[in-house]
Design a protein around this motif. Sequence first.
Motif, PDB file in Angstrom:
ATOM      1  N   UNK A   1     -86.878  75.963 125.093  1.00  0.00           N
ATOM      2  CA  UNK A   1     -86.060  76.278 123.911  1.00  0.00           C
ATOM      3  C   UNK A   1     -86.890  76.240 122.633  1.00  0.00           C
ATOM      4  N   UNK A   2     -87.896  75.355 122.600  1.00  0.00           N
ATOM      5  CA  UNK A   2     -88.781  75.266 121.434  1.00  0.00           C
ATOM      6  C   UNK A   2     -89.862  76.347 121.502  1.00  0.00           C
TER       7      UNK A   2
ATOM      8  N   UNK B   1     -90.448  74.042 112.194  1.00  0.00           N
ATOM      9  CA  UNK B   1     -89.259  74.487 112.913  1.00  0.00           C
ATOM     10  C   UNK B   1     -88.138  73.452 112.802  1.00  0.00           C
ATOM     11  N   UNK B   2     -88.489  72.175 112.841  1.00  0.00           N
ATOM     12  CA  UNK B   2     -87.504  71.108 112.716  1.00  0.00           C
ATOM     13  C   UNK B   2     -86.847  71.135 111.333  1.00  0.00           C
TER      14      UNK B   2
ATOM     15  N   UNK C   1     -73.954  76.303 117.317  1.00  0.00           N
ATOM     16  CA  UNK C   1     -74.195  75.489 118.506  1.00  0.00           C
ATOM     17  C   UNK C   1     -75.633  75.649 118.995  1.00  0.00           C
ATOM     18  N   UNK C   2     -76.160  76.857 118.942  1.00  0.00           N
ATOM     19  CA  UNK C   2     -77.541  77.101 119.366  1.00  0.00           C
ATOM     20  C   UNK C   2     -78.526  76.360 118.471  1.00  0.00           C
ATOM     21  N   UNK C   3     -78.257  76.401 117.162  1.00  0.00           N
ATOM     22  CA  UNK C   3     -79.131  75.683 116.224  1.00  0.00           C
ATOM     23  C   UNK C   3     -79.045  74.183 116.453  1.00  0.00           C
TER      24      UNK C   3
ATOM     25  N   UNK D   1     -83.177  69.207 120.738  1.00  0.00           N
ATOM     26  CA  UNK D   1     -84.400  69.310 121.554  1.00  0.00           C
ATOM     27  C   UNK D   1     -85.633  68.959 120.727  1.00  0.00           C
ATOM     28  N   UNK D   2     -85.662  69.441 119.486  1.00  0.00           N
ATOM     29  CA  UNK D   2     -86.808  69.167 118.628  1.00  0.00           C
ATOM     30  C   UNK D   2     -86.928  67.675 118.320  1.00  0.00           C
ATOM     31  N   UNK D   3     -85.822  67.048 117.958  1.00  0.00           N
ATOM     32  CA  UNK D   3     -85.856  65.616 117.646  1.00  0.00           C
ATOM     33  C   UNK D   3     -86.230  64.782 118.866  1.00  0.00           C
ATOM     34  N   UNK D   4     -85.699  65.169 119.995  1.00  0.00           N
ATOM     35  CA  UNK D   4     -86.027  64.438 121.229  1.00  0.00           C
ATOM     36  C   UNK D   4     -87.498  64.615 121.584  1.00  0.00           C
TER      37      UNK D   4
END
Length: 292
Positions: free
Chosen positions: A76-77, A187-188, A211-213, A219-222
Motif C-alpha cells: 500500500x505504501x 507521504x505521511x 477510507x483509503x487515505x 499503514x504508514x504510522x505502523x
Amino acid sequence: MDTNIEQNVEKQEDEISLLDLFAVLIRYRKMIVWGTLIVSFLAGLYLFVLPLASKKANDRNAQVSYTVRVNVIPLSITKQLPNGDKVTPLYLATYNSQRLPFLVDEIKKHNIFSDKEMTAYEFNSFVQGLLKEKKIQINESKLGNEYDIIVSVPINSISDATQLVKSMVADTDIELQNYYNPLIQSLLVNTETSLERAKLMASSSDALSIQEVQNLNVDLNEYVSNFNGFLNLLDEPFVIPEGRGRAKKFIIIFCAALFIFIFIAFCKNAIVNIKKDPESNKLITDAWNAGK
C-alpha cells in the motif's frame, strides 16, 4: 592400371611419412623424455613441495557466502512511491553493493585482498579486477527478498571478510534509509493533511476515498513505528573450501612440456636435413641474405 599405380605410390608415400615421423621421435627420444621429466619434476617441486615449506604459498582459499535479508515496504505504501514497482529496496541494495566507488570505499576500510601499497588509481583498477575475477560477487537470491554477498579469500581471513560484509551491509542500509525515509515522511505528512481537509469537508467528500487515505495513514504510522532498518545480515556465512587445482596444473605443464620437446625434436631434425641437402641449404641461405 595407371590409377592403381598412383594409389600404390600415394600409399607408400604416406607410409614413408609416418615412418619418418616415428624415426624422428625415436632419434630424439632421450631429449623428449628427459626434458619432459625435468620440467615435470620442477613443476612438482613448485606445486607440491614448496607449499609445505611456505605457509603463505600453502594458504587455501574459500568461497564465503553471506545472505542479506531485505525488509519489504508494504504494498500500500510502495504504490504511492515514485517508481515503487521497479525501484525496490532489494533492487537498490544490490545496485549499491556493486557500485565501484562504494566497493572501493569499503575495501579501503577492510582490505582483505591485498596488503600492497597502491595509488588511488591503482586501487580503483585493483577493485575492478576483483569484480572481473569474481573475487567478490553480489547475487540476487531466487527465494525472494534476499541477496548474497560472495567473497573468495584465504580461509584464515574469513573473520576479516565478515567485517567487510558487515560494513557493506550497514552502509548500504544507511543509503536506503537516506533514500526512503524522506519519501515516507513526506507521504505521511500528505496523508495526515488530506485527512484533516476531509474532516473539514466531510459532507462533500467521497467516503471511499477517505477510507483509503485512512488505511494508508494507518499503514504508514505502523510501518514507521516498527521500522528497524532495511537490511539484516544472517548470522552464519556458508563456507566452501576451494580446490588448489595443483593436479590439473601439473597435468597441463606435463603435456605442454611434452609437446614443446617434440616440436624441438622436429625442428632439430629439419635443420639436420637442410644441412645435408645442398639445394635446401642454398635456398635457406639465399632467403636469409635477402632478408637482411
